[in-house]
Design a protein around this motif. Structure first.
Motif, PDB file in Angstrom:
ATOM      1  N   CYS A 102       4.158  -1.099  48.677  1.00  0.00           N
ATOM      2  CA  CYS A 102       4.576  -2.406  48.179  1.00  0.00           C
ATOM      3  C   CYS A 102       4.520  -3.419  49.322  1.00  0.00           C
ATOM      4  O   CYS A 102       4.977  -3.141  50.436  1.00  0.00           O
ATOM      5  N   CYS A 107      10.988  -4.308  50.453  1.00  0.00           N
ATOM      6  CA  CYS A 107      10.885  -3.109  49.606  1.00  0.00           C
ATOM      7  C   CYS A 107      10.035  -2.021  50.284  1.00  0.00           C
ATOM      8  O   CYS A 107      10.547  -0.987  50.681  1.00  0.00           O
ATOM      9  N   CYS A 216       5.050  -3.794  41.484  1.00  0.00           N
ATOM     10  CA  CYS A 216       5.832  -2.706  42.067  1.00  0.00           C
ATOM     11  C   CYS A 216       6.916  -2.265  41.074  1.00  0.00           C
ATOM     12  O   CYS A 216       7.690  -3.090  40.595  1.00  0.00           O
ATOM     13  N   TYR A 218       9.544  -0.667  41.705  1.00  0.00           N
ATOM     14  CA  TYR A 218      10.866  -0.653  42.335  1.00  0.00           C
ATOM     15  C   TYR A 218      11.484  -2.045  42.411  1.00  0.00           C
ATOM     16  O   TYR A 218      12.637  -2.232  42.079  1.00  0.00           O
ATOM     17  N   CYS A 219      10.678  -3.046  42.873  1.00  0.00           N
ATOM     18  CA  CYS A 219      11.274  -4.375  43.055  1.00  0.00           C
ATOM     19  C   CYS A 219      10.655  -5.409  42.119  1.00  0.00           C
ATOM     20  O   CYS A 219      11.124  -6.538  42.053  1.00  0.00           O
TER      21      CYS A 219
HETATM   22 ZN   LIG Z   1       8.397  -3.237  45.791  1.00  0.00          ZN
END
Ligand SMILES: [Zn+2]
Length: 282
Positions: A102, A107, A216, A218-219
């Motif tokens: 990422c 992140c 991404c 995750y974020c």
């Molecule tokens: Zn990320």
């Protein structure tokens, strides 16, 4: 019985190239099974030489003959990448993962993005439709073609004082022969054509500087990532070569066979000896 490692058909190539090199029914085998695969030097300074060497190892026609090495240099760079990926994914053509990170500095999680060979070949071939796209240089429209391995060598062997000069040389190489006289040196020097040229190159040759938009998980950041498919394939080949050397070492130290004796044993039987050693050791 002798089991050959799986072979796959060579990606489609233009008829003109087939005729020029009298090629018929080429196929590719995986890298890292044959004696000659030990000889490939992964630490050479110019990557195209390494890539062509691997293609030469893994390509055969129906009679087991290899094409003249000039054939590989006459192939378009994007096609060479497609071939390398084909060799790297003989065993898992349906999906292969490219690891990314990422780009959001807060992140930086690892992300994996998957591709299939079908997708890759489609990307490479769809663009064949517009084989000679046009760009405007000054007041003249000229047609350009996709770069070949031999063009890339010529560029790598020169040094350019800046990117502007490098792009000018690329244009001069890639403009079609019959449009060459239309090029005007003042218009080339002014460089207004450069953004359009770069964009066209990306469009007609998507595998060369591949860009993909990834969100991404995750974020949630959305970024454009560049993927170097050639480097991905080479990394796999480097590992399989290492495994090949490990295999020789294990069999030699256990059975005291020399290298040529080991390579005279078909791959499936070597595997079976290794599995035996595994069982004894655990
Ligand atoms: Zn990320």
């Amino acid at each position: 019985m002798r089991l050959e490692p799986n072979r796959v058909p060579f990606p489609s190539i233009p008829e003109t190239l087939k005729t020029e090199f009298s090629l018929s029914e080429l196929s590719l085998r995986p890298f890292g099974y044959c004696a000659e695969d030990r000889e490939v030097n992964f630490n050479q300074p110019l990557r195209p030489y390494l890539e062509v060497e691997i293609l030469e190892c893994c390509t055969d026609d129906r009679r087991g003959a290899k094409p003249n090495s000039q054939f590989f240099w006459n192939m378009e760079i994007g096609k060479r990448i497609e071939c390398l990926l084909t060799i790297a994914t003989v065993r898992d053509r349906d999906a292969f993962m490219i690891p990314l990170r990422c780009l959001n500095s807060a992140c930086q999680e690892g992300i994996e993005i998957d591709f299939s060979m079908e997708e890759i070949s489609e990307l490479q071939s769809l663009k064949n439709a517009e084989k000679f796209p046009e760009i405007l240089v000054g007041h003249q429209t000229v047609r350009i073609r996709r770069p070949k391995g031999s063009d890339q060598l010529k560029w790598l062997e020169q040094s350019f004082k800046d990117e502007h000069t490098a792009t000018q040389v690329m244009l001069k190489t890639l403009v079609r022969e019959d449009d060459r006289l239309k090029l005007d040196s003042d218009a080339i020097a002014q460089g207004e054509w450069i953004p359009a040229f770069n964009q066209t190159m990306e469009e007609i040759d998507p595998l060369v500087n591949f860009q993909v938009e990834v969100q991404c998980p995750y974020c949630g950041a959305k970024d454009s990532h560049s993927i170097d498919f050639g480097a991905f394939a080479l990394e796999r080949f480097r590992n399989t070569q290492q495994q090949l050397l490990d295999m020789v070492h294990r069999l030699a130290s256990r059975y005291h066979w020399n290298e040529s004796e080991i390579f005279a044993i078909p791959a499936w039987r070597r595997e079976s000896y290794l599995a035996r050693l595994d069982r004894e050791e655990h």
